[in-house]
Design a protein around this motif. Structure first.
Motif, short mmCIF file in Angstrom:
data_model
loop_
_atom_site.label_atom_id
_atom_site.label_comp_id
_atom_site.label_asym_id
_atom_site.label_seq_id
_atom_site.Cartn_x
_atom_site.Cartn_y
_atom_site.Cartn_z
N PRO A 1 -35.71 39.67 25.44
CA PRO A 1 -36.58 40.58 24.69
C PRO A 1 -37.25 39.86 23.51
CG PRO A 1 -34.48 41.64 25.12
CD PRO A 1 -34.34 40.19 25.51
N SER A 2 -38.54 40.09 23.32
CA SER A 2 -39.25 39.50 22.19
C SER A 2 -39.73 40.59 21.24
CB SER A 2 -40.44 38.67 22.67
OG SER A 2 -41.31 39.46 23.44
N LYS A 3 -39.72 41.82 21.70
CA LYS A 3 -40.08 42.94 20.84
C LYS A 3 -39.24 44.14 21.25
CE LYS A 3 -44.00 45.48 19.01
NZ LYS A 3 -45.46 45.68 19.10
N LEU A 4 -38.54 44.70 20.26
CA LEU A 4 -37.66 45.84 20.50
C LEU A 4 -38.12 47.01 19.63
CD1 LEU A 4 -34.44 43.73 20.34
CD2 LEU A 4 -35.13 44.99 22.35
N ASP A 5 -37.72 48.21 20.02
CA ASP A 5 -38.09 49.39 19.25
C ASP A 5 -36.86 50.26 19.03
OD1 ASP A 5 -39.75 51.07 17.84
OD2 ASP A 5 -40.79 51.87 19.60
N GLN A 6 -36.98 51.17 18.09
CA GLN A 6 -35.89 52.09 17.80
C GLN A 6 -36.02 53.35 18.66
OE1 GLN A 6 -36.25 53.07 13.68
NE2 GLN A 6 -38.11 54.24 13.92
N LEU A 7 -34.97 54.15 18.65
CA LEU A 7 -34.96 55.40 19.40
C LEU A 7 -34.35 56.47 18.50
CD1 LEU A 7 -35.41 56.74 22.23
CD2 LEU A 7 -33.00 56.24 22.68
N MET A 8 -35.05 57.60 18.42
CA MET A 8 -34.54 58.72 17.64
C MET A 8 -33.52 59.48 18.49
SD MET A 8 -36.49 61.99 15.93
CE MET A 8 -36.70 62.86 17.48
N ILE A 9 -32.34 59.71 17.93
CA ILE A 9 -31.26 60.41 18.61
C ILE A 9 -30.96 61.70 17.84
CG2 ILE A 9 -28.83 60.29 19.33
CD1 ILE A 9 -30.58 58.28 20.79
#
Length: 182
Positions: A147-155
């Motif tokens: 992975p070179s770009k990751l994102d967050q996730l709203m839980i």
């Protein structure tokens, strides 16, 4: 897509032909068609003979356009180079994650594929490592698809202490957006 232009370049050099450049034409049903190409990269590998003179030094920026904003999704099932694949995660299917109210599932994604020399390097070190690997495969390992770009996730989940209250949390670096060779 890869295109080996060695034969054309060799004929220009061996037979003294004038180099008029290289033009790509896309055909559909044997007729020329217009095709939009974004983020094209030209990798040129040369072999110089001893005593042929000094070569111009290249800056890292000239050697490699850095990985910028490429989604790196796999195009077609036969793509074997480093790219992002879909990975649907359903929280109800994971033991210990049943407490999550929203989202029920999401595309976490994952990276998979080969990293040939100079292919989609994540940074200058990856470019250098790929070139060193090309010269001496015992000296250094080939870059890996990662992975070179990751994102967050709203839980959204129920509060442990107050079962009628919902809480919101952001899990960082859980969704793969882009992949590169690193």
């Amino acid at each position: 897509m890869e295109l080996d232009s060695t034969e054309a370049a060799t004929s220009w050099l061996e037979y003294g032909l004038e180099n008029h450049g290289l033009e790509l034409e896309f055909l559909h049903d044997s007729r020329p068609t217009r095709r939009e190409v974004s983020h094209a990269t030209l990798n040129v590998f040369t072999m110089s003979e001893p005593g042929s003179g000094r070569r111009k030094r290249s800056t890292p920026e000239e050697l490699m356009p850095l990985h910028k904003g490429r989604r790196s999704r796999c195009k077609g099932d036969n793509n074997k180079k480093c790219c992002r694949h879909e990975l649907t995660v359903m929280f109800k299917d994971l033991k210990g994650f049943e407490f999550i109210v929203y989202p029920k599932g999401f595309d976490a994604g994952y990276c998979k594929g080969r990293c040939p020399p100079r292919y989609n390097p994540a940074h200058h070190h990856a470019l250098l490592q790929s070139l060193l690997w090309k010269e001496d495969r015992k000296r250094v390992p080939k870059p890996c698809c990662a992975p070179s770009k990751l994102d967050q996730l709203m839980i959204v989940y129920f509060d442990e202490n107050q079962s009628t209250q919902l809480k919101v949390s952001y899990w960082k670096n859980i969704q793969v957006l882009e992949c590169a060779c690193s």
